[in-house]
Design a protein around this motif. Structure first.
Motif, PDB file in Angstrom:
ATOM      1  N   SER A   1       1.331   6.800   7.376  1.00 26.04           N
ATOM      2  CA  SER A   1       0.277   5.923   8.323  1.00 26.04           C
ATOM      3  C   SER A   1       0.881   4.524   7.947  1.00 26.04           C
ATOM      4  CB  SER A   1      -1.043   6.289   8.073  1.00 26.04           C
ATOM      5  OG  SER A   1      -1.405   7.561   8.302  1.00 26.04           O
ATOM      6  N   LEU A   2       0.816   4.000   6.741  1.00 28.88           N
ATOM      7  CA  LEU A   2       1.161   2.765   6.113  1.00 28.88           C
ATOM      8  C   LEU A   2       2.652   2.342   6.577  1.00 28.88           C
ATOM      9  CD1 LEU A   2      -0.648   2.694   2.706  1.00 28.88           C
ATOM     10  CD2 LEU A   2      -1.185   1.224   4.608  1.00 28.88           C
ATOM     11  N   PHE A   3       3.651   3.415   6.699  1.00 29.14           N
ATOM     12  CA  PHE A   3       4.965   3.065   7.219  1.00 29.14           C
ATOM     13  C   PHE A   3       4.800   2.782   8.666  1.00 29.14           C
ATOM     14  CE2 PHE A   3       8.952   4.605   8.729  1.00 29.14           C
ATOM     15  CZ  PHE A   3       9.978   3.690   8.301  1.00 29.14           C
ATOM     16  N   ALA A   4       4.167   3.814   9.154  1.00 28.87           N
ATOM     17  CA  ALA A   4       4.108   3.472  10.761  1.00 28.87           C
ATOM     18  C   ALA A   4       3.468   2.254  11.108  1.00 28.87           C
ATOM     19  CB  ALA A   4       3.032   4.683  11.543  1.00 28.87           C
ATOM     20  N   VAL A   5       2.445   1.638  10.511  1.00 27.72           N
ATOM     21  CA  VAL A   5       2.052   0.284  10.429  1.00 27.72           C
ATOM     22  C   VAL A   5       3.037  -0.716  10.406  1.00 27.72           C
ATOM     23  CG1 VAL A   5       0.596  -1.546   9.623  1.00 27.72           C
ATOM     24  CG2 VAL A   5      -0.279   0.635   9.759  1.00 27.72           C
ATOM     25  N   GLN A   6       4.047  -0.381   9.482  1.00 24.66           N
ATOM     26  CA  GLN A   6       5.181  -1.531   9.610  1.00 24.66           C
ATOM     27  C   GLN A   6       6.201  -1.585  10.529  1.00 24.66           C
ATOM     28  OE1 GLN A   6       6.659  -1.166   5.157  1.00 24.66           O
ATOM     29  NE2 GLN A   6       4.974   0.068   5.294  1.00 24.66           N
ATOM     30  N   VAL A   7       6.431  -0.160  10.910  1.00 25.38           N
ATOM     31  CA  VAL A   7       7.310  -0.145  12.191  1.00 25.38           C
ATOM     32  C   VAL A   7       6.753  -0.542  13.213  1.00 25.38           C
ATOM     33  CG1 VAL A   7       8.668   1.722  13.613  1.00 25.38           C
ATOM     34  CG2 VAL A   7       8.708   1.989  11.001  1.00 25.38           C
ATOM     35  N   GLY A   8       5.487  -0.007  13.648  1.00 25.03           N
ATOM     36  CA  GLY A   8       4.772  -0.536  15.023  1.00 25.03           C
ATOM     37  C   GLY A   8       4.831  -1.972  14.838  1.00 25.03           C
ATOM     38  N   LEU A   9       4.444  -2.695  13.811  1.00 23.15           N
ATOM     39  CA  LEU A   9       4.405  -4.088  13.785  1.00 23.15           C
ATOM     40  C   LEU A   9       5.890  -4.791  14.251  1.00 23.15           C
ATOM     41  CD1 LEU A   9       2.289  -5.126  10.784  1.00 23.15           C
ATOM     42  CD2 LEU A   9       1.783  -5.734  13.314  1.00 23.15           C
ATOM     43  N   LEU A  10       6.898  -4.071  13.507  1.00 24.68           N
ATOM     44  CA  LEU A  10       8.101  -4.688  14.051  1.00 24.68           C
ATOM     45  C   LEU A  10       8.638  -4.469  15.362  1.00 24.68           C
ATOM     46  CD1 LEU A  10      10.422  -3.523  11.163  1.00 24.68           C
ATOM     47  CD2 LEU A  10       9.866  -5.861  11.512  1.00 24.68           C
TER      48      LEU A  10
ATOM     49  N   GLY B   1       0.956  -1.266   0.020  1.00 21.58           N
ATOM     50  CA  GLY B   1       0.101  -0.066   0.040  1.00 21.58           C
ATOM     51  C   GLY B   1       0.713   1.231   0.080  1.00 21.58           C
ATOM     52  N   GLN B   2       2.075   1.015   0.809  1.00 27.28           N
ATOM     53  CA  GLN B   2       2.769   2.304   0.834  1.00 27.28           C
ATOM     54  C   GLN B   2       3.427   2.715  -0.550  1.00 27.28           C
ATOM     55  OE1 GLN B   2       5.974   2.072   3.566  1.00 27.28           O
ATOM     56  NE2 GLN B   2       6.762   3.949   2.923  1.00 27.28           N
TER      57      GLN B   2
ATOM     58  N   MET C   1       3.798   5.605  -5.554  1.00 31.12           N
ATOM     59  CA  MET C   1       3.734   5.828  -7.043  1.00 31.12           C
ATOM     60  C   MET C   1       2.757   6.636  -7.557  1.00 31.12           C
ATOM     61  SD  MET C   1       4.559   1.997  -8.503  1.00 31.12           S
ATOM     62  CE  MET C   1       4.525   0.910  -7.175  1.00 31.12           C
ATOM     63  N   ALA C   2       1.548   6.586  -6.880  1.00 30.62           N
ATOM     64  CA  ALA C   2       0.402   7.439  -7.420  1.00 30.62           C
ATOM     65  C   ALA C   2       0.510   8.828  -7.188  1.00 30.62           C
ATOM     66  CB  ALA C   2      -1.053   7.080  -6.782  1.00 30.62           C
ATOM     67  N   SER C   3       0.808   9.357  -5.990  1.00 29.72           N
ATOM     68  CA  SER C   3       0.938  10.791  -5.564  1.00 29.72           C
ATOM     69  C   SER C   3       2.022  11.165  -4.535  1.00 29.72           C
ATOM     70  CB  SER C   3      -0.226  11.315  -5.365  1.00 29.72           C
ATOM     71  OG  SER C   3      -0.437  12.677  -4.995  1.00 29.72           O
ATOM     72  N   VAL C   4       2.554  12.536  -4.793  1.00 23.97           N
ATOM     73  CA  VAL C   4       3.095  12.994  -3.683  1.00 23.97           C
ATOM     74  C   VAL C   4       2.266  14.223  -2.716  1.00 23.97           C
ATOM     75  CG1 VAL C   4       5.481  12.491  -4.370  1.00 23.97           C
ATOM     76  CG2 VAL C   4       4.481  14.502  -5.044  1.00 23.97           C
ATOM     77  N   SER C   5       1.070  14.226  -2.859  1.00 21.52           N
ATOM     78  CA  SER C   5       0.366  15.372  -2.436  1.00 21.52           C
ATOM     79  C   SER C   5       0.109  15.161  -0.915  1.00 21.52           C
ATOM     80  CB  SER C   5      -1.324  15.250  -2.743  1.00 21.52           C
ATOM     81  OG  SER C   5      -1.770  14.052  -2.214  1.00 21.52           O
ATOM     82  N   LEU C   6       0.023  16.307  -0.121  1.00 22.01           N
ATOM     83  CA  LEU C   6      -0.092  16.082   1.313  1.00 22.01           C
ATOM     84  C   LEU C   6      -0.790  14.993   1.761  1.00 22.01           C
ATOM     85  CD1 LEU C   6       0.790  17.442   4.044  1.00 22.01           C
ATOM     86  CD2 LEU C   6      -1.131  18.914   3.957  1.00 22.01           C
ATOM     87  N   ALA C   7      -2.050  14.904   1.283  1.00 23.32           N
ATOM     88  CA  ALA C   7      -3.024  13.637   1.708  1.00 23.32           C
ATOM     89  C   ALA C   7      -2.051  12.254   1.435  1.00 23.32           C
ATOM     90  CB  ALA C   7      -4.268  13.787   1.147  1.00 23.32           C
ATOM     91  N   ALA C   8      -1.685  12.179   0.307  1.00 23.50           N
ATOM     92  CA  ALA C   8      -0.911  10.895   0.106  1.00 23.50           C
ATOM     93  C   ALA C   8       0.053  10.499   0.885  1.00 23.50           C
ATOM     94  CB  ALA C   8      -0.563  10.863  -1.523  1.00 23.50           C
TER      95      ALA C   8
END
Length: 135
Positions: free
Chosen positions: A116-125, A97-98, A103-110
């Motif tokens: 958030s998706l990176f935080a999920v990965q780090v949180g799981l680790l 997802g990250q 790839m889709a966008s570098v807008s603030l929302a993206a």
């Protein structure tokens, strides 16, 4: 096959898929721009928009996926995959997802979704490492 082993194969497969996308993009841009294939900038500064994002997605993969695979392999070798199995696929989904959002966008929302998706990965680790230490 356990969720942990599926996540390992999925992460490796995603890394290969991103590598192939980047290779195809470079071949296409080299051919269309009539420039030698060995003249591209490794940081993606020679291609606009999507090309730069794809180069960065590839860099994110080689920066993070080996760590993820290493932790998942540790779980399997140490007989601790019961810790990773319930959430291993979530790591894979968050990683893919990250990359797709990047790839889709570098807008603030993206960028916020990507973080958030990176935080999920780090949180799981972090959770897994804590549980390994407690075992």
């Amino acid at each position: 096959m356990t969720s942990t082993s599926c996540a390992i194969i999925g992460l490796a497969g995603w890394f290969v898929a991103v590598l192939l996308m980047l290779a195809m993009f470079r071949v296409y841009t080299s051919a269309s721009a009539k420039k030698p294939a060995n003249s591209f900038a490794p940081d993606g500064s020679d291609v606009p928009g999507f090309g730069q994002r794809l180069v960065r997605v590839h860099a994110n993969c080689y920066e993070n996926i080996p760590l993820y695979i290493g932790v998942l392999l540790f779980a399997m070798v140490a007989g601790q995959s019961a810790i990773t199995d319930p959430t291993a696929c979530w790591l894979l989904y968050a990683r893919i997802g990250q990359s797709l959002v990047h790839m889709a966008s570098v807008s603030l929302a993206a960028v916020m979704v990507r973080f958030s998706l990176f935080a999920v990965q780090v949180g799981l680790l972090v959770c897994w490492l804590w549980q390994f230490a407690q075992a």
